[in-house]
Design a protein around this motif. Structure first.
Motif, PDB file in Angstrom:
ATOM      1  N   LYS A 171     -13.336  -3.438  -1.839  1.00  0.00           N
ATOM      2  CA  LYS A 171     -12.462  -3.342  -0.666  1.00  0.00           C
ATOM      3  C   LYS A 171     -11.148  -4.089  -0.931  1.00  0.00           C
ATOM      4  O   LYS A 171     -10.077  -3.629  -0.557  1.00  0.00           O
ATOM      5  N   ASN A 172     -11.259  -5.232  -1.591  1.00  0.00           N
ATOM      6  CA  ASN A 172     -10.076  -6.039  -1.891  1.00  0.00           C
ATOM      7  C   ASN A 172      -9.333  -5.563  -3.135  1.00  0.00           C
ATOM      8  O   ASN A 172      -8.105  -5.672  -3.206  1.00  0.00           O
ATOM      9  N   TYR A 173     -10.085  -5.090  -4.117  1.00  0.00           N
ATOM     10  CA  TYR A 173      -9.510  -4.665  -5.398  1.00  0.00           C
ATOM     11  C   TYR A 173     -10.174  -3.364  -5.820  1.00  0.00           C
ATOM     12  O   TYR A 173     -11.224  -3.386  -6.464  1.00  0.00           O
ATOM     13  N   PRO A 174      -9.605  -2.218  -5.451  1.00  0.00           N
ATOM     14  CA  PRO A 174     -10.232  -0.926  -5.765  1.00  0.00           C
ATOM     15  C   PRO A 174     -10.578  -0.789  -7.247  1.00  0.00           C
ATOM     16  O   PRO A 174      -9.900  -1.351  -8.112  1.00  0.00           O
ATOM     17  N   ASP A 175     -11.642  -0.046  -7.488  1.00  0.00           N
ATOM     18  CA  ASP A 175     -12.128   0.144  -8.848  1.00  0.00           C
ATOM     19  C   ASP A 175     -11.083   0.840  -9.715  1.00  0.00           C
ATOM     20  O   ASP A 175     -10.195   1.527  -9.215  1.00  0.00           O
ATOM     21  N   LEU A 176     -11.208   0.665 -10.989  1.00  0.00           N
ATOM     22  CA  LEU A 176     -10.292   1.262 -11.956  1.00  0.00           C
ATOM     23  C   LEU A 176     -10.435   2.783 -11.972  1.00  0.00           C
ATOM     24  O   LEU A 176     -11.551   3.310 -12.037  1.00  0.00           O
ATOM     25  N   THR A 177      -9.293   3.454 -11.886  1.00  0.00           N
ATOM     26  CA  THR A 177      -9.251   4.910 -11.997  1.00  0.00           C
ATOM     27  C   THR A 177      -8.077   5.289 -12.900  1.00  0.00           C
ATOM     28  O   THR A 177      -7.232   4.443 -13.215  1.00  0.00           O
ATOM     29  N   VAL A 178      -8.030   6.536 -13.255  1.00  0.00           N
ATOM     30  CA  VAL A 178      -6.893   7.016 -14.045  1.00  0.00           C
ATOM     31  C   VAL A 178      -5.596   6.824 -13.256  1.00  0.00           C
ATOM     32  O   VAL A 178      -4.574   6.411 -13.806  1.00  0.00           O
ATOM     33  N   GLU A 179      -5.658   7.081 -11.956  1.00  0.00           N
ATOM     34  CA  GLU A 179      -4.460   7.002 -11.116  1.00  0.00           C
ATOM     35  C   GLU A 179      -3.927   5.581 -10.956  1.00  0.00           C
ATOM     36  O   GLU A 179      -2.721   5.389 -10.783  1.00  0.00           O
ATOM     37  N   ASN A 180      -4.812   4.563 -10.951  1.00  0.00           N
ATOM     38  CA  ASN A 180      -4.340   3.198 -10.724  1.00  0.00           C
ATOM     39  C   ASN A 180      -4.412   2.318 -11.970  1.00  0.00           C
ATOM     40  O   ASN A 180      -4.328   1.092 -11.875  1.00  0.00           O
ATOM     41  N   SER A 181      -4.546   2.915 -13.121  1.00  0.00           N
ATOM     42  CA  SER A 181      -4.744   2.137 -14.348  1.00  0.00           C
ATOM     43  C   SER A 181      -3.586   1.183 -14.651  1.00  0.00           C
ATOM     44  O   SER A 181      -3.795   0.155 -15.298  1.00  0.00           O
ATOM     45  N   ASP A 182      -2.394   1.483 -14.170  1.00  0.00           N
ATOM     46  CA  ASP A 182      -1.251   0.605 -14.422  1.00  0.00           C
ATOM     47  C   ASP A 182      -1.203  -0.591 -13.478  1.00  0.00           C
ATOM     48  O   ASP A 182      -0.572  -1.595 -13.792  1.00  0.00           O
ATOM     49  N   THR A 183      -1.872  -0.489 -12.329  1.00  0.00           N
ATOM     50  CA  THR A 183      -1.806  -1.557 -11.328  1.00  0.00           C
ATOM     51  C   THR A 183      -3.146  -2.240 -11.075  1.00  0.00           C
ATOM     52  O   THR A 183      -3.184  -3.273 -10.418  1.00  0.00           O
ATOM     53  N   SER A 184      -4.226  -1.704 -11.578  1.00  0.00           N
ATOM     54  CA  SER A 184      -5.554  -2.264 -11.339  1.00  0.00           C
ATOM     55  C   SER A 184      -5.722  -3.612 -12.044  1.00  0.00           C
ATOM     56  O   SER A 184      -5.241  -3.796 -13.162  1.00  0.00           O
ATOM     57  N   PRO A 185      -6.451  -4.535 -11.407  1.00  0.00           N
ATOM     58  CA  PRO A 185      -6.735  -5.804 -12.080  1.00  0.00           C
ATOM     59  C   PRO A 185      -7.872  -5.693 -13.101  1.00  0.00           C
ATOM     60  O   PRO A 185      -8.144  -6.628 -13.833  1.00  0.00           O
ATOM     61  N   TRP A 186      -8.542  -4.543 -13.152  1.00  0.00           N
ATOM     62  CA  TRP A 186      -9.710  -4.364 -14.009  1.00  0.00           C
ATOM     63  C   TRP A 186      -9.332  -3.680 -15.321  1.00  0.00           C
ATOM     64  O   TRP A 186      -8.473  -2.813 -15.358  1.00  0.00           O
ATOM     65  N   THR A 187     -10.038  -4.049 -16.391  1.00  0.00           N
ATOM     66  CA  THR A 187      -9.846  -3.363 -17.662  1.00  0.00           C
ATOM     67  C   THR A 187     -10.924  -2.308 -17.894  1.00  0.00           C
ATOM     68  O   THR A 187     -10.828  -1.508 -18.813  1.00  0.00           O
ATOM     69  N   SER A 188     -11.963  -2.330 -17.064  1.00  0.00           N
ATOM     70  CA  SER A 188     -12.972  -1.268 -17.043  1.00  0.00           C
ATOM     71  C   SER A 188     -13.560  -1.248 -15.639  1.00  0.00           C
ATOM     72  O   SER A 188     -13.341  -2.166 -14.839  1.00  0.00           O
ATOM     73  N   GLY A 220     -27.256  -3.195  -8.639  1.00  0.00           N
ATOM     74  CA  GLY A 220     -28.105  -3.719  -7.577  1.00  0.00           C
ATOM     75  C   GLY A 220     -28.652  -5.096  -7.892  1.00  0.00           C
ATOM     76  O   GLY A 220     -28.997  -5.852  -6.992  1.00  0.00           O
ATOM     77  N   GLU A 221     -28.714  -5.438  -9.178  1.00  0.00           N
ATOM     78  CA  GLU A 221     -29.157  -6.770  -9.608  1.00  0.00           C
ATOM     79  C   GLU A 221     -27.972  -7.698  -9.857  1.00  0.00           C
ATOM     80  O   GLU A 221     -28.068  -8.907  -9.670  1.00  0.00           O
ATOM     81  N   CYS A 222     -26.879  -7.116 -10.317  1.00  0.00           N
ATOM     82  CA  CYS A 222     -25.713  -7.920 -10.682  1.00  0.00           C
ATOM     83  C   CYS A 222     -24.444  -7.098 -10.530  1.00  0.00           C
ATOM     84  O   CYS A 222     -24.486  -5.875 -10.437  1.00  0.00           O
ATOM     85  N   VAL A 223     -23.345  -7.817 -10.503  1.00  0.00           N
ATOM     86  CA  VAL A 223     -22.014  -7.222 -10.570  1.00  0.00           C
ATOM     87  C   VAL A 223     -21.337  -7.873 -11.769  1.00  0.00           C
ATOM     88  O   VAL A 223     -21.363  -9.098 -11.905  1.00  0.00           O
ATOM     89  N   ILE A 224     -20.771  -7.061 -12.630  1.00  0.00           N
ATOM     90  CA  ILE A 224     -20.047  -7.565 -13.798  1.00  0.00           C
ATOM     91  C   ILE A 224     -18.633  -6.997 -13.746  1.00  0.00           C
ATOM     92  O   ILE A 224     -18.454  -5.789 -13.567  1.00  0.00           O
ATOM     93  N   VAL A 225     -17.658  -7.895 -13.892  1.00  0.00           N
ATOM     94  CA  VAL A 225     -16.259  -7.473 -13.847  1.00  0.00           C
ATOM     95  C   VAL A 225     -15.553  -7.860 -15.144  1.00  0.00           C
ATOM     96  O   VAL A 225     -15.878  -8.868 -15.763  1.00  0.00           O
ATOM     97  N   THR A 226     -14.605  -7.034 -15.522  1.00  0.00           N
ATOM     98  CA  THR A 226     -13.714  -7.334 -16.641  1.00  0.00           C
ATOM     99  C   THR A 226     -12.290  -7.318 -16.087  1.00  0.00           C
ATOM    100  O   THR A 226     -11.744  -6.263 -15.795  1.00  0.00           O
ATOM    101  N   ILE A 227     -11.753  -8.498 -15.939  1.00  0.00           N
ATOM    102  CA  ILE A 227     -10.443  -8.689 -15.321  1.00  0.00           C
ATOM    103  C   ILE A 227      -9.370  -8.663 -16.413  1.00  0.00           C
ATOM    104  O   ILE A 227      -9.541  -9.272 -17.472  1.00  0.00           O
ATOM    105  N   SER A 228      -8.285  -7.984 -16.125  1.00  0.00           N
ATOM    106  CA  SER A 228      -7.144  -8.020 -17.034  1.00  0.00           C
ATOM    107  C   SER A 228      -6.702  -9.473 -17.197  1.00  0.00           C
ATOM    108  O   SER A 228      -6.575 -10.215 -16.214  1.00  0.00           O
ATOM    109  N   TRP A 229      -6.511  -9.899 -18.439  1.00  0.00           N
ATOM    110  CA  TRP A 229      -6.182 -11.298 -18.719  1.00  0.00           C
ATOM    111  C   TRP A 229      -4.983 -11.769 -17.897  1.00  0.00           C
ATOM    112  O   TRP A 229      -4.965 -12.889 -17.383  1.00  0.00           O
ATOM    113  N   SER A 230      -4.009 -10.915 -17.717  1.00  0.00           N
ATOM    114  CA  SER A 230      -2.800 -11.297 -16.979  1.00  0.00           C
ATOM    115  C   SER A 230      -3.051 -11.481 -15.483  1.00  0.00           C
ATOM    116  O   SER A 230      -2.237 -12.078 -14.793  1.00  0.00           O
TER     117      SER A 230
END
Length: 112
Positions: free
Chosen positions: A49-66, A72-82
């Motif tokens: 809700k706060n940071y939409p998932d990575l898509t082709v359309e938002n790849s330039d502005t997304s905070p995620w690298t994947s 259901g057991e865990c959430v794993i995020v890969t944040i752009s270093w910047s």
């Protein structure tokens, strides 16, 4: 380069070494490492809700690298270093609000 974090429900005290073992198993795709929880799914929804998932359309502005991973057991995020300074504290805060453990493998830190 990315900054990785993982979040899950942990019913007992766990140190950084124990958290790393679980994180390592989770990133290898193992299931049953932690218990499935609605708290995990609710946290996942709050993150997106706060940071939409990575898509082709938002790849330039997304905070995620994947895409944000949730099984259901865990959430794993890969944040752009910047963007790590912008997101890390917010994600830890959100995890605490959902009573989840936050694990930072770069710093080998567990946040409750």
């Amino acid at each position: 380069m990315s900054y990785d974090m993982a979040f899950w429900q942990e019913p007992q005290e766990i140190d950084a070494a124990g958290a790393y073992q679980k994180y390592d198993a989770m990133t290898d795709g193992e299931s049953g490492v932690s218990t499935e929880s609605t708290r995990v799914r609710d946290f996942y929804a709050a993150v997106l809700k706060n940071y939409p998932d990575l898509t082709v359309e938002n790849s330039d502005t997304s905070p995620w690298t994947s895409a944000v991973y949730c099984n259901g057991e865990c959430v794993i995020v890969t944040i752009s270093w910047s963007r790590k300074n912008e997101l890390v504290d917010t994600l830890i805060f959100l995890a605490q609000r959902h009573s989840l453990l936050a694990y930072d493998p770069q710093k080998e830190e567990v946040h409750r």
